[in-house]
Motif scaffolding. Sequence first.
Motif, PDB file in Angstrom:
ATOM      1  N   PRO A 127      -8.528 -31.574  28.411  1.00 47.53           N
ATOM      2  CA  PRO A 127      -8.167 -31.411  26.996  1.00 47.53           C
ATOM      3  C   PRO A 127      -9.097 -32.167  26.055  1.00 47.53           C
ATOM      4  CG  PRO A 127      -6.206 -31.784  28.327  1.00 47.53           C
ATOM      5  CD  PRO A 127      -7.381 -32.011  29.236  1.00 47.53           C
ATOM      6  N   THR A 128      -9.615 -33.310  26.489  1.00 45.88           N
ATOM      7  CA  THR A 128     -10.508 -34.085  25.628  1.00 45.88           C
ATOM      8  C   THR A 128     -11.739 -33.286  25.227  1.00 45.88           C
ATOM      9  OG1 THR A 128      -9.783 -36.172  26.619  1.00 45.88           O
ATOM     10  CG2 THR A 128     -11.902 -36.192  25.478  1.00 45.88           C
ATOM     11  N   LYS A 129     -12.278 -32.512  26.146  1.00 43.79           N
ATOM     12  CA  LYS A 129     -13.495 -31.745  25.875  1.00 43.79           C
ATOM     13  C   LYS A 129     -13.223 -30.446  25.126  1.00 43.79           C
ATOM     14  CE  LYS A 129     -16.367 -34.651  27.766  1.00 43.79           C
ATOM     15  NZ  LYS A 129     -17.366 -35.373  26.949  1.00 43.79           N
ATOM     16  N   GLY A 130     -11.983 -29.982  25.092  1.00 41.93           N
ATOM     17  CA  GLY A 130     -11.613 -28.899  24.195  1.00 41.93           C
ATOM     18  C   GLY A 130     -12.067 -27.505  24.577  1.00 41.93           C
ATOM     19  N   GLN A 131     -12.271 -27.243  25.865  1.00 44.09           N
ATOM     20  CA  GLN A 131     -12.682 -25.886  26.244  1.00 44.09           C
ATOM     21  C   GLN A 131     -11.630 -24.839  25.889  1.00 44.09           C
ATOM     22  OE1 GLN A 131     -12.868 -28.522  28.335  1.00 44.09           O
ATOM     23  NE2 GLN A 131     -14.932 -28.643  29.212  1.00 44.09           N
ATOM     24  N   ASP A 132     -10.365 -25.247  25.814  1.00 48.10           N
ATOM     25  CA  ASP A 132      -9.314 -24.303  25.420  1.00 48.10           C
ATOM     26  C   ASP A 132      -9.520 -23.819  23.990  1.00 48.10           C
ATOM     27  OD1 ASP A 132      -8.788 -26.993  24.716  1.00 48.10           O
ATOM     28  OD2 ASP A 132      -6.671 -26.548  24.369  1.00 48.10           O
ATOM     29  N   VAL A 133      -9.982 -24.701  23.117  1.00 48.41           N
ATOM     30  CA  VAL A 133     -10.282 -24.319  21.739  1.00 48.41           C
ATOM     31  C   VAL A 133     -11.414 -23.293  21.715  1.00 48.41           C
ATOM     32  CG1 VAL A 133     -11.014 -25.163  19.469  1.00 48.41           C
ATOM     33  CG2 VAL A 133      -9.523 -26.566  20.911  1.00 48.41           C
ATOM     34  N   LEU A 134     -12.418 -23.509  22.549  1.00 52.47           N
ATOM     35  CA  LEU A 134     -13.552 -22.595  22.600  1.00 52.47           C
ATOM     36  C   LEU A 134     -13.133 -21.213  23.089  1.00 52.47           C
ATOM     37  CD1 LEU A 134     -16.507 -21.843  22.419  1.00 52.47           C
ATOM     38  CD2 LEU A 134     -16.883 -22.959  24.632  1.00 52.47           C
ATOM     39  N   VAL A 135     -12.304 -21.148  24.114  1.00 57.00           N
ATOM     40  CA  VAL A 135     -11.875 -19.847  24.631  1.00 57.00           C
ATOM     41  C   VAL A 135     -11.129 -19.063  23.550  1.00 57.00           C
ATOM     42  CG1 VAL A 135     -10.330 -18.704  26.274  1.00 57.00           C
ATOM     43  CG2 VAL A 135     -11.854 -20.534  27.052  1.00 57.00           C
ATOM     44  N   GLU A 136     -10.265 -19.739  22.807  1.00 59.33           N
ATOM     45  CA  GLU A 136      -9.550 -19.048  21.733  1.00 59.33           C
ATOM     46  C   GLU A 136     -10.520 -18.568  20.657  1.00 59.33           C
ATOM     47  OE1 GLU A 136      -6.365 -18.233  21.892  1.00 59.33           O
ATOM     48  OE2 GLU A 136      -6.372 -19.199  23.865  1.00 59.33           O
ATOM     49  N   ALA A 137     -11.546 -19.350  20.351  1.00 63.58           N
ATOM     50  CA  ALA A 137     -12.542 -18.928  19.365  1.00 63.58           C
ATOM     51  C   ALA A 137     -13.363 -17.751  19.884  1.00 63.58           C
ATOM     52  CB  ALA A 137     -13.451 -20.104  19.011  1.00 63.58           C
ATOM     53  N   LEU A 138     -13.706 -17.784  21.151  1.00 59.94           N
ATOM     54  CA  LEU A 138     -14.476 -16.680  21.724  1.00 59.94           C
ATOM     55  C   LEU A 138     -13.688 -15.381  21.673  1.00 59.94           C
ATOM     56  CD1 LEU A 138     -16.099 -18.460  24.806  1.00 59.94           C
ATOM     57  CD2 LEU A 138     -17.250 -17.710  22.705  1.00 59.94           C
ATOM     58  N   ALA A 139     -12.392 -15.474  21.857  1.00 65.45           N
ATOM     59  CA  ALA A 139     -11.566 -14.266  21.784  1.00 65.45           C
ATOM     60  C   ALA A 139     -11.651 -13.623  20.407  1.00 65.45           C
ATOM     61  CB  ALA A 139     -10.115 -14.607  22.120  1.00 65.45           C
ATOM     62  N   ARG A 140     -11.913 -14.412  19.375  1.00 68.78           N
ATOM     63  CA  ARG A 140     -11.991 -13.893  18.009  1.00 68.78           C
ATOM     64  C   ARG A 140     -13.343 -13.275  17.687  1.00 68.78           C
ATOM     65  NH1 ARG A 140      -8.374 -17.467  13.847  1.00 68.78           N
ATOM     66  NH2 ARG A 140      -6.614 -17.910  15.256  1.00 68.78           N
ATOM     67  N   VAL A 141     -14.328 -13.509  18.530  1.00 70.93           N
ATOM     68  CA  VAL A 141     -15.649 -12.900  18.313  1.00 70.93           C
ATOM     69  C   VAL A 141     -16.010 -11.990  19.480  1.00 70.93           C
ATOM     70  CG1 VAL A 141     -16.447 -14.780  16.840  1.00 70.93           C
ATOM     71  CG2 VAL A 141     -16.836 -14.911  19.307  1.00 70.93           C
ATOM     72  N   ALA A 142     -14.995 -11.457  20.137  1.00 73.34           N
ATOM     73  CA  ALA A 142     -15.218 -10.647  21.341  1.00 73.34           C
ATOM     74  C   ALA A 142     -15.954  -9.343  21.044  1.00 73.34           C
ATOM     75  CB  ALA A 142     -13.883 -10.354  22.025  1.00 73.34           C
ATOM     76  N   ASP A 143     -15.946  -8.901  19.782  1.00 75.12           N
ATOM     77  CA  ASP A 143     -16.644  -7.662  19.469  1.00 75.12           C
ATOM     78  C   ASP A 143     -18.139  -7.867  19.269  1.00 75.12           C
ATOM     79  OD1 ASP A 143     -16.163  -9.140  17.214  1.00 75.12           O
ATOM     80  OD2 ASP A 143     -15.750  -7.420  15.920  1.00 75.12           O
ATOM     81  N   ARG A 144     -18.598  -9.108  19.309  1.00 77.34           N
ATOM     82  CA  ARG A 144     -20.022  -9.411  19.283  1.00 77.34           C
ATOM     83  C   ARG A 144     -20.546  -9.517  20.725  1.00 77.34           C
ATOM     84  NH1 ARG A 144     -22.646  -9.228  14.203  1.00 77.34           N
ATOM     85  NH2 ARG A 144     -21.385 -10.291  12.619  1.00 77.34           N
ATOM     86  N   PRO A 145     -21.822  -9.230  20.944  1.00 78.24           N
ATOM     87  CA  PRO A 145     -22.380  -9.420  22.294  1.00 78.24           C
ATOM     88  C   PRO A 145     -22.673 -10.885  22.562  1.00 78.24           C
ATOM     89  CG  PRO A 145     -24.061  -8.542  20.832  1.00 78.24           C
ATOM     90  CD  PRO A 145     -22.783  -8.573  20.039  1.00 78.24           C
ATOM     91  N   TRP A 146     -22.227 -11.408  23.700  1.00 72.33           N
ATOM     92  CA  TRP A 146     -22.501 -12.772  24.122  1.00 72.33           C
ATOM     93  C   TRP A 146     -21.971 -12.963  25.536  1.00 72.33           C
ATOM     94  CZ3 TRP A 146     -18.000 -14.885  25.642  1.00 72.33           C
ATOM     95  CH2 TRP A 146     -16.814 -14.456  25.033  1.00 72.33           C
ATOM     96  N   THR A 147     -22.438 -13.999  26.207  1.00 76.31           N
ATOM     97  CA  THR A 147     -21.821 -14.507  27.431  1.00 76.31           C
ATOM     98  C   THR A 147     -21.694 -16.011  27.285  1.00 76.31           C
ATOM     99  OG1 THR A 147     -23.934 -14.806  28.586  1.00 76.31           O
ATOM    100  CG2 THR A 147     -22.814 -12.668  28.861  1.00 76.31           C
ATOM    101  N   ALA A 148     -20.778 -16.614  28.038  1.00 80.27           N
ATOM    102  CA  ALA A 148     -20.547 -18.051  27.919  1.00 80.27           C
ATOM    103  C   ALA A 148     -20.320 -18.663  29.293  1.00 80.27           C
ATOM    104  CB  ALA A 148     -19.348 -18.336  27.013  1.00 80.27           C
ATOM    105  N   THR A 149     -20.838 -19.872  29.458  1.00 80.46           N
ATOM    106  CA  THR A 149     -20.630 -20.645  30.681  1.00 80.46           C
ATOM    107  C   THR A 149     -19.926 -21.941  30.316  1.00 80.46           C
ATOM    108  OG1 THR A 149     -22.623 -19.745  31.722  1.00 80.46           O
ATOM    109  CG2 THR A 149     -21.748 -21.794  32.624  1.00 80.46           C
ATOM    110  N   LEU A 150     -18.786 -22.191  30.967  1.00 80.13           N
ATOM    111  CA  LEU A 150     -18.030 -23.435  30.787  1.00 80.13           C
ATOM    112  C   LEU A 150     -18.186 -24.229  32.079  1.00 80.13           C
ATOM    113  CD1 LEU A 150     -16.932 -21.557  28.568  1.00 80.13           C
ATOM    114  CD2 LEU A 150     -14.654 -22.441  29.025  1.00 80.13           C
TER     115      LEU A 150
END
Length: 354
Positions: free
Chosen positions: A180-203
Amino acid sequence: MTVHAVLPGDVDTVPSGGNVYDRRVLDGLGTLGVTVVAHRLPGPWPDGEAAAVGRVLAEVPDGGPVLLDGLVACGEPTAPAEHADRLRLVVLVHAPLADEVGLLPAAARDRDDRERAALRCAAAVVTTSRWTADRIVDRHGLDPARVVVATPGVDPAQVSPGSAVTGGPPRLLCLGALTPTKGQDVLVEALARVADRPWTATLAGPTGRDPGFVVGLRAAIARHGLAGRVTVPGPLTGRALDATWAAADLLVLPSRAETFGMVVAEALARGVPVVAARVGGVGEAMGPQGPIPGTWVPPENVPALAAALWRWLGDPVLRSGWRLSALARRSTLEPWSSPSVRIARVLDAPGRQR
């Protein structure tokens, strides 16, 4: 000079920022001609046994300098207090113990009390950022003259070509322990909001510190239909880590707490810009002068993070500007020899400085 270093037992096996810092500083001390005797104590820290610390300190000759990782010293301050009058104890604080996200109030108070006891009996305290130094001075009533800042260094690195080489979609990297300190959960929720853009992500990062958080993170990735675009490979080292950096176009640091952000310096050494939550000492890693090599977002703010990613993904001019700022920052980064030199001076200083 012979220095005894008291370290968590996982310092050589878990690729955390604190462990990397410890290893690099000790290597640097050796390069400076200091004889380092390393004592790796089984944990878990900061909740280990005083007896283990006491046995190590009892073997150090009177007046000998000892460098104690803060997880060990502040986790169990009884033994350091018993030997403070005859040894030169220097405590290395990576992060205030009570700042860990998710601690119950009673646990946070207990850690805070133990940390205060350890730091007040130390001859000197070393922190990895000015922000941390100011925080522990205010929190524990320390003499600022006894607190020395030794910010992390960074290795020179090749510029990361990123997706420009393959022509694929932009590649985002979030590198750090999955907690939780590093906040990857926040990032996943943000990525869901830009899912219509092309990208890939590595956590990428250790997954064993909070297994429940990792389970929830994977579930969120699946729930948002991102399993084909977001990978969670676990900790990366060596060639696998180098390849991941080479593929990265943007580092995302969505931390809820951060004392410096070594990964920011590592990104900038490769010319990779950064989107970071503005917490703790991350500003020191981003750089105090010149154009910001990326942008800031408020911590735990999914809409703000999504908006920043949306702008970067959709604006080639913005991407180019951030990239140029990151490349400019490379020449201002300090090498790993710098913190070793500072810490060597602290260890070799006379007296307890109390």
